[in-house]
Design an enzyme around this catalytic site. Structure first.
Site, PDB file in Angstrom:
ATOM      1  N   GLN A 115       3.216  -9.217 -13.641  1.00  0.00           N
ATOM      2  CA  GLN A 115       4.034  -9.103 -12.430  1.00  0.00           C
ATOM      3  C   GLN A 115       5.135 -10.162 -12.400  1.00  0.00           C
ATOM      4  O   GLN A 115       6.036 -10.092 -11.569  1.00  0.00           O
ATOM      5  CB  GLN A 115       3.157  -9.226 -11.173  1.00  0.00           C
ATOM      6  CG  GLN A 115       2.265  -8.007 -10.935  1.00  0.00           C
ATOM      7  CD  GLN A 115       1.451  -8.077  -9.661  1.00  0.00           C
ATOM      8  OE1 GLN A 115       0.236  -7.923  -9.701  1.00  0.00           O
ATOM      9  NE2 GLN A 115       2.086  -8.297  -8.510  1.00  0.00           N
TER      10      GLN A 115
ATOM     11  N   ARG B 255      -2.100  -7.256  -2.291  1.00  0.00           N
ATOM     12  CA  ARG B 255      -1.136  -6.556  -1.459  1.00  0.00           C
ATOM     13  C   ARG B 255      -0.808  -7.350  -0.194  1.00  0.00           C
ATOM     14  O   ARG B 255      -0.890  -6.840   0.926  1.00  0.00           O
ATOM     15  CB  ARG B 255      -1.645  -5.169  -1.084  1.00  0.00           C
ATOM     16  CG  ARG B 255      -0.471  -4.268  -0.725  1.00  0.00           C
ATOM     17  CD  ARG B 255      -0.842  -2.814  -0.674  1.00  0.00           C
ATOM     18  NE  ARG B 255       0.383  -2.070  -0.445  1.00  0.00           N
ATOM     19  CZ  ARG B 255       0.635  -0.885  -0.971  1.00  0.00           C
ATOM     20  NH1 ARG B 255      -0.233  -0.309  -1.757  1.00  0.00           N
ATOM     21  NH2 ARG B 255       1.766  -0.274  -0.706  1.00  0.00           N
ATOM     22  N   CYS B 256      -0.488  -8.604  -0.375  1.00  0.00           N
ATOM     23  CA  CYS B 256      -0.061  -9.411   0.769  1.00  0.00           C
ATOM     24  C   CYS B 256       0.709 -10.592   0.259  1.00  0.00           C
ATOM     25  O   CYS B 256       0.717 -10.893  -0.918  1.00  0.00           O
ATOM     26  CB  CYS B 256      -1.260  -9.884   1.587  1.00  0.00           C
ATOM     27  SG  CYS B 256      -2.157 -11.257   0.872  1.00  0.00           S
TER      28      CYS B 256
ATOM     29  N   GLU C 114       3.620  -4.815   1.785  1.00  0.00           N
ATOM     30  CA  GLU C 114       2.327  -5.418   2.092  1.00  0.00           C
ATOM     31  C   GLU C 114       1.963  -5.357   3.562  1.00  0.00           C
ATOM     32  O   GLU C 114       0.810  -5.549   3.931  1.00  0.00           O
ATOM     33  CB  GLU C 114       2.344  -6.844   1.559  1.00  0.00           C
ATOM     34  CG  GLU C 114       2.500  -6.788   0.041  1.00  0.00           C
ATOM     35  CD  GLU C 114       2.869  -8.086  -0.604  1.00  0.00           C
ATOM     36  OE1 GLU C 114       3.361  -8.979   0.110  1.00  0.00           O
ATOM     37  OE2 GLU C 114       2.682  -8.222  -1.813  1.00  0.00           O
TER      38      GLU C 114
END
Lengths: 164, 807
Positions: free
Chosen positions: B238, B385-386, B761
């Site tokens: 990522q 996802r945050c 997110e």
């Protein structure tokens, strides 16, 4: 380990190969035949990323030995589009309705939907949801996948009736 | 005038498919045909496969490792252990959190499934055979599983390598299993607010250990070219540039001789931010053997060894008046970091942005403190996802607000409305020091309540409760309200860095002579559709059709340096860089246009896709024409060509927010929770592609459903992972997933070039408390203040049983 000869028809082509008895079909497809559309997502036959069509049924190719597919007719995502490159209605519909994000589940999902619509050309939303419940998606929340399959079914159906 | 020959500005803008257009994704043609190129699809001549022999114990001394039988397996080339890596000083690697992590277990193992030996073989079957034959003899040691006992006086020493180092990366450690204590806010003032409050509520809110579990696991192919000395690694990264820098620092290979390529990535959700032992081992194996080495973990390895998330045990405390005005917030967190501190946070924030925990409310005074501890569990602590620890903060606060509402006998929505930061308070500085950029919370909440007819829902719930009491139904209706404020887009270089690398991001644009373009960014899409949306930003900024703009990411040899994609930072940071680079292109194009139109630079103005003479729009040059001119005209004072690069250091974070309302029906006899309705209103500022935003919200809500209702990486008292495969780890199918209702308001960020805030997110941040509040709310009238996640059937049934509701 000794190898065994296998023959099968994959995406319309006669294929011969030689595999260990324990070679999984997904590895035969991906590594021996370079058909990398079907993916490997889990080890437990839950995710469905490896879904292919074998003798008219959706199967998870990580749960089948290549030798078990001897003599079989196999369709993978690679032959869902027309020979001239025209996308299938499902492929168009997934794009049109944003039925995919990272794309990793997509080949298995479309291959599954392709079979589902042959078995049930007019599925309700809940039939679609049940029908793809063997295929996991982490990105889309399924809503747009269900919509994409429903719209594709509507488009394919009149075409099928006309053909009859 | 011929309208077709002279289309209006609006018609020309529509053709560009710029910002605001639900442009179909350019990625989809290849993905729908199975033509994506993910890391496991890469096949290089002579490529070998790597696989790990892993620890069966959670804590044990390694007495001996016998490779003999494994090496005898036909096709096995080599087996690496810590002893082999020590001479290269690669048996430990730095983590993103300033700790070190064993690449291969050094003398002892610290968690189950820890990497002990790396088998390299000609094919994956031979490697798997050999893994089974690596004989590792262990001497079991006492295990620390419960973080609440990690700092007991007699707790076993987990990290012998740093046992005598009491000065950690984030200050003094006060116990051998302590990692750090971090705090923010005014402790004295908060204590005073608590002491003087008319009402105080306190609750332990645990956010269990979960895992991002993207469908594709982590993996790489490392290829050392011994002739030119160049190491290329394709992998599920990522943050490819950060991986290159880290790889250079730890291998001492010069950075220009390392090329990191992120091919298509099958979902990330934070799992693919970190650097894992598999990457190092594959690289070492390729350097040693001179041929490419592939390592791809399987799902069990993924769930049990690479990057868990959360595991925050938060004691929240709110002070308020009897009328429901909040006067203070305190929170202490016990953070279980596992065996190595491998959290992915900006360096100065060992607990991420947890101090966003005052949320959307105007709270005058607050304090939060976080203690990180070591346990015998896998390392990680990624932002699933945050943005860094924002989900944890929002979950704690949004649960606590409901607990307070219950105590006060107030409606949870009314309590929220009463305490919101008001529109005229923005930019708003929170008690814990964050400057919120923009918001209009009341409008969002009121729109949400109106859309779902909140009042009617509460009346229906009252009727349901009466019917339940009368024995007419066995189902309880729960209504969950959550209002969250996120803090994303890390971040300003002045306080945000990872391993010393400032968290700016970048975009480089080259306009080709015929008026098409390529843009390269420091980010990398994992499903977000960057190739589609970044082209839209540029289409609006430079007036070329989005379809004529290629977006390329993920190759460190070609892309400008950037910190990658996680923490909802791509749009806030790289999106800004893209707009700014586009504006540089436009600035040069303006000079070219003025020259060609024979007027002063200031006498031309931009209109959608062209510069026109002010007051004489018939005289214009389109961007396409200007692109060609840039390459064929000798313009005094201007270099040929039309290219630009922008490195964008954001002046502030962005603060997206949202109002979520969830309605569930709980069957008290089975514990089954059925989601009847879920409404999500998001405000992410300027909306670049509404179709993609909705898709992101759907996906994030589904992950929130998974977390709230079933996901947990649990351990038994011996440190064995319970359920580290998809047999047990909950991923919702299409059947359990409800239909999502999405809505929006638009409050642009004032400091962002295009006003966008990021959205990927938000639905996870707001979704989890909305679900959890709904389940808790179903039982609230029986006096239940809080029950721990996940709200799976068994736990919900146990809750009903404890309340005496089961038959």
């Amino acid at each position: 380990m000794s190898k065994i000869k296998v023959e099968m028809t994959i995406n319309g082509d006669k294929i011969e190969g030689s595999v260990e008895p324990r070679t999984l079909l997904i590895h035969f497809l991906r590594e021996d035949l370079n058909l990398t559309g079907p993916h490997i997502g889990c080890d437990t036959s839950h995710c469905g990323a490896c879904t292919i069509d074998l003798n008219g049924k959706s199967i998870k190719s990580c749960t089948v030995f290549a030798v078990q597919a001897n003599g079989a007719e196999i369709t993978t995502i690679e032959s869902i589009a027309g020979a001239d490159g025209t996308l299938h209605a499902l492929q168009e519909s997934f794009r049109e309705h944003h039925g995919l994000q990272c794309g990793f589940c997509t080949p298995g999902m479309i291959t599954r939907a392709h079979r589902l619509l042959q078995d049930n050309p007019n599925p309700t939303d809940s039939e679609i949801r049940y029908g793809i419940s063997g295929n996991l998606c982490r990105c889309t929340g399924y809503q747009n996948i269900v919509k994409a399959i429903r719209v594709a079914a509507e488009q394919l159906n009149p075409a099928q009736e006309a053909a009859e | 005038m011929n309208d077709q020959a002279n289309p209006s500005s609006a018609e020309r803008a529509a053709k560009l498919q710029g910002m605001g257009s639900s442009r179909k994704r350019v990625e989809d043609a290849r993905f729908t045909q199975g033509k994506g190129n993910y890391v496991d699809d890469i096949k290089l001549p002579g490529m070998l496969f790597g696989d790990f022999a892993r620890s069966s114990h959670a804590h044990a001394r390694i007495v001996s490792i016998n490779k003999e039988a494994a090496l005898a397996v036909p096709g096995v080339i080599a087996i690496l252990t810590a002893e082999d890596l020590k001479p290269l000083n690669l048996h430990y690697m730095p983590t993103l959190a300033g700790d070190v992590q064993a690449v291969l277990a050094d003398e002892k193992v610290l968690f189950q499934n820890q990497e002990v030996a790396f088998v390299v073989a000609e094919d994956r079957y031979a490697a798997a055979d050999a893994v089974e034959l690596v004989e590792i003899e262990y001497e079991a040691l006492p295990v620390v599983v419960d973080p609440f006992t990690a700092m007991d006086a007699d707790a076993p020493v987990l990290r012998e390598d740093i046992a005598d180092k009491m000065e950690g990366a984030h200050g003094t450690r006060n116990h051998h299993n302590h990692i750090f204590y971090w705090q923010a806010g005014d402790k004295e003032g908060t204590d005073k607010a608590m002491a003087e409050a008319e009402v105080v509520v306190e609750e332990l809110i645990s956010y269990p250990r979960v895992h991002p579990s993207p469908l594709e696991t982590c993996g790489c192919v490392a290829s050392m070219d011994k002739v030119n000395g160049k190491l290329t690694i394709w992998g599920t990264f990522q943050a490819p540039h950060a991986v290159r820098t880290v790889a250079s620092l730890i291998t001492t290979i010069p950075e220009h001789n390392i090329r990191i390529i992120s091919p298509d990535i099958g979902g990330g959700f934070g799992n693919k931010v970190g650097v894992y032992p598999g990457y190092i081992c594959a690289a070492v194996a390729s350097i040693v053997t001179g041929v490419p080495v592939k390592w791809v973990e399987d799902k069990i390895e993924n769930l049990t060894s690479t990057a868990f998330a959360r595991d925050y045990h938060m004691t929240g405390k709110i002070a308020a008046t009897n009328e429901g005005k909040i006067t203070g917030l305190a929170c202490h967190v016990l953070a279980d970091h596992g065996a190595f501190d491998a959290c992915a946070d900006p360096t100065q924030f060992p607990a991420g942005f947890f101090s966003i925990c005052t949320g959307s409310y105007d709270i005058p005074v607050a304090h939060c403190g976080v203690d990180g501890v070591y346990t015998n569990k896998a390392p990680g602590g990624v932002a699933y996802r945050c943005s860094f620890r924002v989900t944890e903060a929002a979950y704690m606060l949004e649960r606590m607000i409901d607990v307070l509402a219950l105590k006060l006998g107030m409606d949870p929505a009314e309590l929220r409305l009463k305490n919101f930061i008001t529109k005229d308070q923005f930019p708003y500085t929170s008690a814990l020091g964050w400057e919120y950029d923009s918001g209009d919370y009341h409008t969002a909440m009121e729109q949400a309540m109106k859309t779902v007819d909140y009042e009617k829902l509460r009346k229906e719930q009252a009727a349901n409760r009466a019917a339940f009491t009368a024995g007419e139904t066995r189902s309880l209706m729960g209504i969950g309200v959550a209002f969250f404020t996120e803090i994303v887009g890390a971040g300003p270089v002045k306080n945000c860095d990872i391993l010393g690398l400032g968290m700016f991001d970048s975009c480089e644009i080259r306009i080709h002579p015929t008026g098409s373009a390529i843009a390269r960014l420091g980010t990398i899409s994992q499903g977000q559709g960057h190739a589609t949306t970044f082209a839209q930003i540029l289409a609006t900024e430079i007036g070329l059709p989005a379809e004529d703009i290629t977006v390329e990411e993920g190759d460190t040899d070609t892309a400008p340096y950037g910190l990658g994609t996680y923490g909802s930072r791509s749009t806030p940071v790289a999106g800004a860089a893209t707009a700014m680079a586009g504006r540089k292109i436009r600035a040069k194009a303006q000079m070219i246009a003025a020259y060609l139109l024979e007027v002063h630079d200031d006498d031309v103005e931009w209109d959608v896709d062209r510069f026109q003479v002010k007051g004489n729009p018939e005289k214009f040059k389109t961007m396409k024409e200007l692109a060609f001119a840039a390459y064929n005209q000798a313009i005094p004072g201007l270099e040929p060509g039309l290219e630009a690069v922008s490195y964008y250091d954001p002046p502030n974070m962005t603060y997206p927010y949202g109002a979520y309302i969830c309605v569930v029906d709980v069957d008290v006899d089975t514990g089954v929770v059925d989601t009847r309705r879920f409404y999500a209103l998001d405000d992410c500022g300027t909306r670049i592609n509404p179709m993609i935003i909705e898709g992101q919200v759907h996906g994030g809500l589904t992950e929130a459903l998974a977390i709230a209702m079933g996901q947990e990486i649990a351990y038994d008292e011996m440190g064995n992972v319970k359920g580290g495969s998809l047999m047990d780890y909950y991923i919702p199918t299409a059947v359990e997933t409800p239909e999502w209702e999405t809505d929006f308001t638009v409050t642009p960020s004032p400091h962002h070039p295009i006003g966008a805030k990021g959205v990927g997110e938000s639905p996870n941040v707001g979704g989890v408390p909305a679900f959890s509040n709904a389940v808790n709310n179903a039982f609230a009238h029986f006096g239940l203040t809080h029950t721990q996640m996940p709200h799976d059937h068994w736990r919900v049934w146990k809750t009903a049983e404890k309340l005496g509701l089961t038959g």
